[in-house]
Design a protein around this motif. Structure first.
Motif, mmCIF file in Angstrom:
data_model
loop_
_atom_site.group_PDB
_atom_site.id
_atom_site.type_symbol
_atom_site.label_atom_id
_atom_site.label_comp_id
_atom_site.label_asym_id
_atom_site.label_seq_id
_atom_site.Cartn_x
_atom_site.Cartn_y
_atom_site.Cartn_z
ATOM 1 N N ARG B 105 0.806 -1.212 0.000
ATOM 2 C CA ARG B 105 0.000 0.000 0.000
ATOM 3 C C ARG B 105 0.845 1.271 0.000
ATOM 4 N N ASN B 106 2.109 1.142 0.402
ATOM 5 C CA ASN B 106 2.990 2.317 0.389
ATOM 6 C C ASN B 106 3.185 2.863 -1.021
ATOM 7 N N GLN B 107 2.909 2.032 -2.025
ATOM 8 C CA GLN B 107 3.147 2.486 -3.391
ATOM 9 C C GLN B 107 2.094 3.465 -3.875
ATOM 10 N N HIS B 108 0.999 3.602 -3.132
ATOM 11 C CA HIS B 108 -0.055 4.482 -3.635
ATOM 12 C C HIS B 108 0.469 5.914 -3.736
ATOM 13 N N PRO B 109 0.343 6.513 -4.939
ATOM 14 C CA PRO B 109 0.945 7.843 -5.104
ATOM 15 C C PRO B 109 0.338 8.891 -4.179
ATOM 16 N N ASP B 110 -0.891 8.691 -3.721
ATOM 17 C CA ASP B 110 -1.496 9.676 -2.823
ATOM 18 C C ASP B 110 -1.382 9.267 -1.358
ATOM 19 N N GLY B 111 -0.512 8.301 -1.080
ATOM 20 C CA GLY B 111 -0.261 7.942 0.300
ATOM 21 C C GLY B 111 -1.464 7.282 0.959
ATOM 22 N N LEU B 112 -1.508 7.374 2.274
ATOM 23 C CA LEU B 112 -2.554 6.711 3.042
ATOM 24 C C LEU B 112 -3.951 7.171 2.625
ATOM 25 N N ALA B 113 -4.093 8.474 2.383
ATOM 26 C CA ALA B 113 -5.408 8.987 2.002
ATOM 27 C C ALA B 113 -5.892 8.287 0.739
ATOM 28 N N GLY B 114 -4.984 8.103 -0.195
ATOM 29 C CA GLY B 114 -5.340 7.432 -1.439
ATOM 30 C C GLY B 114 -5.741 5.981 -1.187
ATOM 31 N N VAL B 115 -5.026 5.338 -0.268
ATOM 32 C CA VAL B 115 -5.338 3.939 0.033
ATOM 33 C C VAL B 115 -6.740 3.824 0.645
ATOM 34 N N LEU B 116 -7.023 4.683 1.617
ATOM 35 C CA LEU B 116 -8.337 4.630 2.274
ATOM 36 C C LEU B 116 -9.448 4.883 1.263
ATOM 37 N N GLN B 117 -9.218 5.864 0.402
ATOM 38 C CA GLN B 117 -10.207 6.182 -0.613
ATOM 39 C C GLN B 117 -10.455 4.982 -1.514
ATOM 40 N N ARG B 118 -9.339 4.350 -1.887
ATOM 41 C CA ARG B 118 -9.422 3.209 -2.799
ATOM 42 C C ARG B 118 -10.205 2.063 -2.141
ATOM 43 N N GLY C 96 13.328 -0.231 -5.661
ATOM 44 C CA GLY C 96 12.155 -0.682 -6.415
ATOM 45 C C GLY C 96 11.141 -1.306 -5.473
ATOM 46 N N ASN C 97 10.317 -2.181 -6.011
ATOM 47 C CA ASN C 97 9.373 -2.920 -5.169
ATOM 48 C C ASN C 97 9.636 -4.407 -5.374
ATOM 49 N N HIS C 98 10.205 -5.024 -4.358
ATOM 50 C CA HIS C 98 10.647 -6.403 -4.522
ATOM 51 C C HIS C 98 10.103 -7.332 -3.439
ATOM 52 N N PRO C 99 8.795 -7.494 -3.350
ATOM 53 C CA PRO C 99 8.299 -8.504 -2.412
ATOM 54 C C PRO C 99 8.469 -9.896 -3.025
ATOM 55 N N TYR C 127 12.813 1.632 2.737
ATOM 56 C CA TYR C 127 12.196 1.250 1.465
ATOM 57 C C TYR C 127 11.504 2.471 0.873
ATOM 58 N N ARG C 128 11.634 2.640 -0.424
ATOM 59 C CA ARG C 128 11.038 3.816 -1.051
ATOM 60 C C ARG C 128 9.660 3.555 -1.620
ATOM 61 N N HIS C 129 9.375 2.305 -1.947
ATOM 62 C CA HIS C 129 8.060 1.931 -2.493
ATOM 63 C C HIS C 129 7.578 2.884 -3.584
ATOM 64 N N PRO C 130 8.330 3.015 -4.660
ATOM 65 C CA PRO C 130 7.913 3.965 -5.696
ATOM 66 C C PRO C 130 6.656 3.480 -6.410
ATOM 67 N N HIS C 145 7.708 -2.841 -14.131
ATOM 68 C CA HIS C 145 8.724 -1.849 -13.763
ATOM 69 C C HIS C 145 9.097 -1.919 -12.278
ATOM 70 N N HIS C 146 8.172 -2.416 -11.457
ATOM 71 C CA HIS C 146 8.484 -2.497 -10.022
ATOM 72 C C HIS C 146 9.745 -3.309 -9.768
ATOM 73 N N ARG C 147 9.970 -4.296 -10.626
ATOM 74 C CA ARG C 147 11.069 -5.233 -10.366
ATOM 75 C C ARG C 147 12.323 -4.883 -11.152
ATOM 76 N N CYS C 148 12.260 -3.794 -11.905
ATOM 77 C CA CYS C 148 13.405 -3.446 -12.774
ATOM 78 C C CYS C 148 14.508 -2.811 -11.939
ATOM 79 N N ILE C 149 15.744 -3.288 -12.122
ATOM 80 C CA ILE C 149 16.875 -2.718 -11.386
ATOM 81 C C ILE C 149 17.760 -1.892 -12.310
ATOM 82 N N LEU C 150 17.294 -1.606 -13.517
ATOM 83 C CA LEU C 150 17.970 -0.684 -14.447
ATOM 84 C C LEU C 150 19.373 -1.151 -14.817
ATOM 85 N N CYS C 151 19.549 -2.461 -14.925
ATOM 86 C CA CYS C 151 20.872 -3.001 -15.239
ATOM 87 C C CYS C 151 21.218 -2.779 -16.705
#
Lengths: 539, 169, 221, 121
Positions: B105-118, C96-99, C127-130, C145-151
Motif C-alpha cells: 500500500r505504500n506504493q499508492h501515489p497519494d499515500g494513506l489517504a489514497g489507500v483509504l479512498q481506494r 524498487g518494489n521487490h516482495p 524502502y522507497r516503495h515507488p 517496472h516495479h522489479r526493474c533494477i535498471l541493469c
C-alpha cells in the motif's frame, strides 16, 4: 587597465550576464541614445561593451577612461546617464571622481578587491570588446598562436607548458603538460581537443566570465592545445544555461573562421576547426566521459576509466579535454614563458587562479590572484568579509569551496594558502574556483543536505550507489535537519556515504559525500545538536 | 543416578505477536504439530494469539516471535511494548522482515489517504472511529524497534521456526 | 596470445593479457555476484557488485571491465568490499518494489541470489516503495517496472544482438526508467521482433513471459 | 548531432512533442527509444508544452543561502502552482533551476528567462 585610445574618452560598459541582470542593457540604451544626441564638437566619447569588470555586486558597472585615468562607477541606472555623459565629454568637474551626481557611484579601484588582483587569464577581460575581432587582435589575440606556429614545434610547446607547471583548472588539478603528452604520444592517428565549458558548480562563474568577456582568448588557447597535441578538430562544449556566452563564442568562431586565423605554416602546417557544442542541462556532463557522450549526441552517461579520454576518447581517438580557464591561461603563459609562469605562486601549483566569490560577503564578483594566496586575503581583505561582520574573522563561519564536490573550510583555516593539494588535505577541494562565504547563520547540515539533493538530482542514474545512494543520503540528511535522526542514524549516514564515495562509477558520486564529510569534520557540533536521543525500544 | 543428570536449564518464556499480517506465519508455527509438544519442554508460552488466552503482553519475556509489519498506531505501540519486555525479538516472516505484501500500500501515489479512498470509497471511517488509525507508511519491524534475529519466508518453513527455537532453548 | 600471471586473494592464476579481471576471478574459483554483467554483452560496470581491490589503485575497480595485467594483486573479500556489496544490494531492494513472496521470479532471480550471497538479512535503508507501472501490452511478454533494477541488459541485448533497438533508459538519477520506443506501450513498438532475448537476460522478474497466453501459435512478426 | 537538432526543434515548437521526436528519429535514422532517452535525460528539453509564462528560481548555493527555498515557497503560494510541475496553472509554472552564475543578485528569480533583482520574502 590602460585605455586603448588615450586621446578619446572611452566608456567601457560591463555587458556580462551579471551586470545585464542588474540592468546594464537599459543603461547601455540610455548611454547610446545620449551619445547620439550629443551636439558639441570634439572627438565623441566611445561606448564599448566589455566583459566582466569583476565587482558584480555593484553592477551595472561602467569604466570611464579619460586622460589616461580610469574611473569605475557602479550601481548605475539610466538616471545617471546625463552626468556620465557630461563627464565623458569633459564638461563635468575637473576630476571625475568629484562629480556630485555620481558621488555615490564611484567604485574605488585602488581598494584591495582590485589592487590585489593579478590578471593573466583575465588580462584583457573588461578591456576588449568580446564581439569585435579587430579589437581582440589589437589587444594581442592570436599573437601567441601565430608565433608558436611560426617558430615552435608541437613538442616545444608541450615542453614549455610542462615547464610552466600549469595544472588543470577544472578541479582535479592534473598537470596539463602531462595530459598533453599522454595525448600526443598515443599511436599515430587523428586526435581531438575539447574545451570543457560545462561549468555547473553552483556558485562558479569563472568560465562564463571568460567566455562572455574574452572568447578569442579561449579559442586561441584551444588552438594552441590542438597544435601541441596534433589535433585538427576540436569542440567547445558550453552549458546551455549560458546563452550570452554561447552567442559570443559562436560569433567569435565565425570571425576566426572567416579570417582563417587558426591555420598556419611553419614547424608544421596546421589548420584547426573548432566546433561549438551546447549542452542541454546536465551537471554530470562536466565529467570527462559524460562530456564526450554528450558531444557525441547521447545521454550524458559516464563510463568507467581507464581507458582515459586521452587514450580513447571521441570516436576512439585520443582526446584532450581541458577546462576553459586552463586553455585561456595559455596565451599569457606562453608569452611570459614557462619558467616565469612557474615562478608565480607555490612551486607545486603555480600560476594564477580565477575565483568567483559569492555568498555572505560585501563584494561579490570575480578575482584572479596567484595560487597560494590565503583564503583570508581573498574573502576577507579583498571581498570584505561578511557585511557588518565583526571579529578577526570578519563574521565568517566557513568558506565553501569546490561546489557539490568540495567542502567547507572553517574560519580557523582562513590562513590556508589556496591550492589543489592543500585543500584536498583539509578535506575539501578547490574545484573549479567557486568560493561561497558562509556566515554564522548558515547551518552546516542544511548546506550538506542542499548539496546532496543537488547530486541526487544530477546523478545520471547509471551506477547503483550514486543513483540510489544519493537519494537515500539526501533523505537521511533531511531527517537529520528536521531533528528526527539519532546518533545511530548519523552513523548509518556516514557508512552509506562512505560506500557511495568508494564504489560510485564517476566523480559525481565519488565526491557527492564530500560536503557532508567536510562539514562533519569541521562542524560536528552543528550535527550533534540536532540529534534526538535513541528511544529505549531502539537500543 | 540424579547426580549424572545435567542441571536443568531454566525454562524460557516465549511470546508470539501478530502485527499486520495474514497469520500465515502463526499457521506455520502451529504446523510444527507434534514438535510443539517437545518445545513445551523448554518454553512456557506466555502470550500468543494462537496458544494463549492472555490479552496483556507480560513482562520478562525471553523470546518474542513477531509476525507482520507495522501498519497501525496499535502495531507501533505493541512493537515498542514487546521490545521493552523481551530479551530477544525475532522478526518472523517476510512482512516483519521486509514489509512484504502488507507494505504494497505504500506504493499508492497519494499515500494513506489514497489507500483509504481506494478501499472504502465514500465510506472512509471517520477519525474518531474505534478502528486503530493507520500509519502513513507500513514499516518493517526493524525500522521501528531493535530486532535481534530475522527469520524470513512467506511463511517461514515450520522446520526453520522449530530449529530456531530449539537452538535458542 | 600473451598470458599474464596475477594474484587473486593470494592465489596465482594465469589469464590472457587484457582479459577482464572477472576471468581471473573465475580461474581462482572466486565468484562474485554480478547484476549488470552478461558474458555476451558489452560491459557497463554499473551495478558495482564486482568491485575488487587492486593493489596500487586509489579505489576499488570493477572486475568486469578492468583488464588483467601482469603482476596485479587483487583482494576480493575485504570488509570494505563486503560492506559495499551488501549496501548496494540493499539500495536496490529499497529502490524498487521487490516482495519476493509474490514475485514470479522467486527462486530464479539474480537479485535474490545476490542478496543471499552478500548476507543481506534485512534492508537497513528505508524502502522507497515507488509507484510504478506494469506494461502488459505485449502479446507474449510482460514488463513489470516495479522489479526493474535498471541493469540495462535488455537494452544492450536488443541493441547489440537482436538489433531491434526497442529499449532505452529515459530520464535520469532516481527517476531513471526503462522505456520501449518513444516511451510507448511495449506492444505498440513495431521494431520489436518478439524474440524474447530481453526476457532471457533479465536478472529479475521485470521482464517475463506471460503465463496467461500459450506460447503457440506464433503470432507472427 | 542529435542534441543540436533537438535544440532546434524545441526552439521552433516550444517543446518536443512525441511527433517531433518521432520525426527527429526518422530524419537522423536513430532508434526512437534512443531519441526519447536523450531528450528526457537533459533538464532543458521540455517534453510538454511550456506555460506562456514561467517563473524560475535559482537554487545555486548563494541563492539558497539567501533564501531561495523561502522564495520558492512564497511563489508557490502566490502563483498557486506546484514547484517543477511543467503544466503549472496553465499560464504560469514555477521551476527550480541550476545556478546561472548571477550570484551577486542572489536570490535570483527569472521571469520568462530574464533575471530579476529580488529580495527574500
Amino acid at each position: 587597465m590602460t585605455p586603448a585610445e588615450p586621446s578619446a574618452v572611452l566608456l567601457r560598459l560591463c555587458d556580462a550576464s551579471g551586470c545585464r541582470a542588474a540592468g546594464a542593457t537599459a543603461l547601455a540604451g540610455a548611454l547610446a541614445a545620449g551619445l547620439e544626441g550629443l551636439t558639441s564638437g570634439g572627438p565623441p566619447p566611445r561606448l564599448k561593451p566589455v566583459g566582466c569588470l569583476r565587482l558584480c555586486s555593484r553592477g551595472p558597472l561602467l569604466a570611464v577612461d579619460r586622460d589616461g585615468i580610469s574611473t569605475l562607477y557602479g550601481g548605475l541606472s539610466p538616471a545617471q546617464m546625463p552626468a556620465l555623459l557630461a563627464l565623458a565629454c569633459g564638461r563635468g568637474e575637473p576630476a571625475p571622481i568629484r562629480s556630485a551626481a555620481l558621488a555615490g557611484h564611484v567604485v574605488d579601484h585602488r581598494q584591495p578587491f582590485f589592487a590585489l588582483q593579478r590578471p593573466l587569464v583575465l588580462e584583457t577581460c573588461g578591456c576588449v570588446d568580446p564581439t569585435d575581432l579587430d579589437d581582440a587582435l589589437a589587444h594581442g589575440a592570436y599573437r601567441q598562436l601565430q608565433r608558436l606556429l611560426a617558430t615552435a614545434t608541437p613538442a616545444q610547446v608541450r615542453a614549455e607548458v610542462r615547464r610552466s607547471g600549469l595544472r588543470g583548472r577544472g578541479g582535479a588539478g592534473y598537470p596539463t603538460g602531462l595530459k598533453w603528452e599522454t595525448v600526443a604520444l598515443q599511436p599515430p592517428g587523428p586526435r581531438l581537443v575539447v574545451a570543457n565549458g560545462d561549468e555547473g558548480d553552483p556558485g562558479a562563474f569563472m568560465d562564463r566570465s571568460i567566455l562572455e568577456g574574452d572568447p578569442h582568448r579561449l579559442i586561441e588557447g584551444l588552438a594552441i592545445a590542438a597544435y601541441a597535441v596534433g589535433a585538427r578538430q576540436g569542440y567547445i562544449y558550453v552549458r546551455a544555461e549560458y546563452p550570452l556566452a554561447i552567442a559570443r563564442l559562436r560569433r567569435a568562431l565565425d570571425q576566426v573562421r572567416d579570417r582563417g586565423l587558426l591555420a598556419g605554416t611553419g614547424a608544421g602546417s596546421f589548420a584547426f576547426t573548432p566546433e561549438l557544442r551546447v549542452g542541454a542541462g546536465a551537471y554530470v556532463c562536466g565529467e570527462e566521459t559524460a562530456l564526450l557522450a554528450s558531444i557525441a549526441g547521447g545521454r550524458g552517461i559516464p563510463r568507467q576509466r581507464p581507458p582515459f579520454p586521452a587514450q580513447e576518447g571521441l570516436g576512439g581517438c585520443p582526446t584532450l579535454i581541458n577546462n576553459i580557464e586552463t586553455l585561456a591561461a595559455l596565451p599569457a603563459l606562453l608569452r611570459m614563458g614557462g619558467d616565469a609562469h612557474a615562478a608565480i605562486g607555490p612551486p607545486t601549483c603555480p600560476g594564477t587562479k580565477v575565483f568567483s566569490i559569492s555568498g555572505a560577503v560585501v563584494h561579490t564578483g570575480l578575482v584572479e590572484v596567484p595560487m597560494g594566496t590565503s583564503l583570508r586575503t581573498v574573502v576577507l581583505t579583498m571581498a570584505g568579509g561578511v557585511p557588518d561582520g565583526t571579529g578577526s574573522d570578519g563574521g565568517i563561519k566557513a568558506v565553501q569551496t569546490g561546489g557539490p564536490s568540495g567542502g567547507c573550510l572553517p574560519a580557523s583555516l582562513l590562513d590556508t594558502g589556496i591550492d589543489y593539494d592543500v585543500l584536498r588535505v583539509l578535506g575539501s577541494s578547490l574545484g573549479s574556483g567557486g568560493l561561497v562565504v558562509l556566515d554564522h547563520r548558515c547551518a552546516m547540515p542544511e548546506l550538506a543536505r542542499q548539496f546532496m539533493a543537488f547530486c541526487a538530482g544530477e546523478s545520471c542514474g547509471k551506477c547503483v550507489p550514486c543513483r540510489a545512494g544519493t537519494v537515500q543520503l539526501a533523505d537521511l540528511l533531511d531527517q537529520l535537519v528536521q531533528g528526527r535522526a539519532s546518533a545511530a542514524d548519523l552513523e548509518r549516514l556516514v557508512q552509506l556515504a562512505e560506500v557511495v564515495q568508494r564504489t560510485s562509477l564517476c566523480g559525481l558520486g565519488q565526491t557527492a559525500p564530500n560536503p557532508l564529510f567536510s562539514t562533519l569534520r569541521h562542524f560536528r557540533g552543528d550535527y550533534l545538536e540536532r540529534l534526538q536521543p535513541l528511544a529505549p525500544w531502539q537500543s | 543416578m540424579t547426580a549424572a543428570l545435567p542441571p536443568a536449564k531454566p525454562r524460557l518464556r516465549l511470546a508470539t505477536v501478530w502485527l499486520m499480517g495474514c497469520s500465515g506465519c502463526h499457521m506455520a508455527f502451529l504446523d510444527l504439530d507434534e514438535a510443539l509438544v517437545s518445545l513445551a519442554d523448554r518454553y512456557d508460552i506466555v502470550h500468543s494469539p494462537v496458544l494463549s488466552d492472555r490479552k496483556v503482553f507480560p513482562e520478562g519475556v525471553d523470546v518474542c516471535l513477531v509476525e507482520g509489519a507495522v501498519s497501525s498506531v496499535d502495531n507501533l505501540a505493541m512493537a515498542r511494548r514487546l521490545r521493552l519486555r523481551s530479551r530477544l525479538v525475532v522478526a518472523l516472516g517476510d512482512c516483519a522482515v521486509t514489509g512484504n505484501v502488507t507494505a504494497l500500500r505504500n506504493q499508492h501515489p497519494d499515500g494513506l489517504a489514497g489507500v483509504l479512498q481506494r478501499c472504502w470509497g465514500q465510506a472512509v471511517p471517520p477519525a474518531d472511529s474505534p478502528l486503530p488509525p493507520l500509519l502513513e507508511r507500513v514499516l518493517p519491524l526493524h525500522a521501528v524497534i531493535r530486532v535481534d534475529l530475522v527469520l524470513p519466508g512467506c511463511p517461514p518453513e515450520p522446520g526453520c521456526i522449530g530449529r530456531l527455537l530449539a537452538s535458542l532453548g | 596470445m600473451a598470458v599474464v600471471t596475477l594474484h587473486v586473494d593470494g592465489m596465482a592464476v594465469a589469464v590472457p593479457a587484457g582479459a577482464p579481471l572477472l576471468q581471473a576471478l573465475t580461474a581462482a574459483g572466486v565468484t562474485l555476484p554480478t547484476l549488470c554483467h552478461h558474458p555476451r554483452l558489452s560491459p557497463v560496470a554499473a551495478c558495482r557488485l564486482c568491485l575488487v581491490e587492486l593493489e596500487g589503485a586509489p579505489r576499488p575497480v570493477p572486475a568486469c571491465v578492468t583488464a588483467a595485467a601482469e603482476g596485479q594483486r587483487l583482494a576480493t573479500d575485504t570488509p570494505a568490499l563486503r560492506q559495499g556489496r551488501r549496501l548496494i544490494v540493499e539500495l536496490l531492494f529499497a529502490e524498487g518494489n521487490h516482495p519476493c513472496a509474490v514475485c514470479v521470479a522467486d527462486g530464479d532471480c539474480e537479485l535474490q541470489d545476490a542478496a543471499q550471497r552478500v548476507g543481506m538479512d534485512r534492508v537497513t535503508v528505508p524502502y522507497r516503495h515507488p509507484p510504478r507501472q506494469v506494461d502488459a501490452s505485449h502479446p507474449l511478454f510482460l514488463l513489470d517496472h516495479h522489479r526493474c533494477i535498471l541493469c540495462s541488459r535488455c537494452v544492450r541485448v536488443c541493441d547489440e544482438i537482436e538489433g531491434a533497438h526497442v529499449w532505452a533508459m529515459a530520464e535520469r538519477g532516481g527517476r531513471t526508467r526503462l522505456i520501449a520506443g518513444l516511451d510507448q506501450p511495449w506492444g505498440a513498438v513495431d521494431s520489436c521482433t518478439s524474440c524474447g532475448k530481453c526476457v532471457a537476460v533479465c536478472p529479475t522478474g521485470a521482464l517475463v513471459t506471460r503465463e496467461d497466453v500459450p506460447l503457440s501459435p506464433w503470432p507472427g512478426p | 548531432m542529435l542534441i543540436e537538432v533537438l535544440h532546434q526543434r524545441q526552439q521552433q515548437h516550444g517543446h518536443l512533442s512525441r511527433d517531433t521526436l518521432a520525426a527527429v528519429a526518422r530524419q537522423l535514422q536513430l532508434p526512437p527509444a534512443e531519441v526519447y532517452g536523450v531528450a528526457s535525460f537533459y533538464h532543458l528539453f521540455r517534453l510538454q508544452p511550456p506555460t506562456p509564462h514561467r517563473c524560475g528560481i535559482c537554487f545555486g548555493t548563494a541563492c539558497v543561502l539567501r533564501g531561495a527555498a523561502a522564495l520558492a515557497a512564497d511563489q508557490e503560494q502566490r502563483l498557486g502552482v506546484r514547484r517543477d510541475d511543467p503544466a503549472g496553472d496553465g499560464v504560469w509554472s514555477l521551476e527550480t533551476i541550476s545556478c546561472i552564475g548571477a550570484c551577486a543578485l542572489a536570490p535570483v528569480l527569472l521571469i520568462d528567462g530574464v533575471p530579476q533583482r529580488t529580495v527574500a520574502p
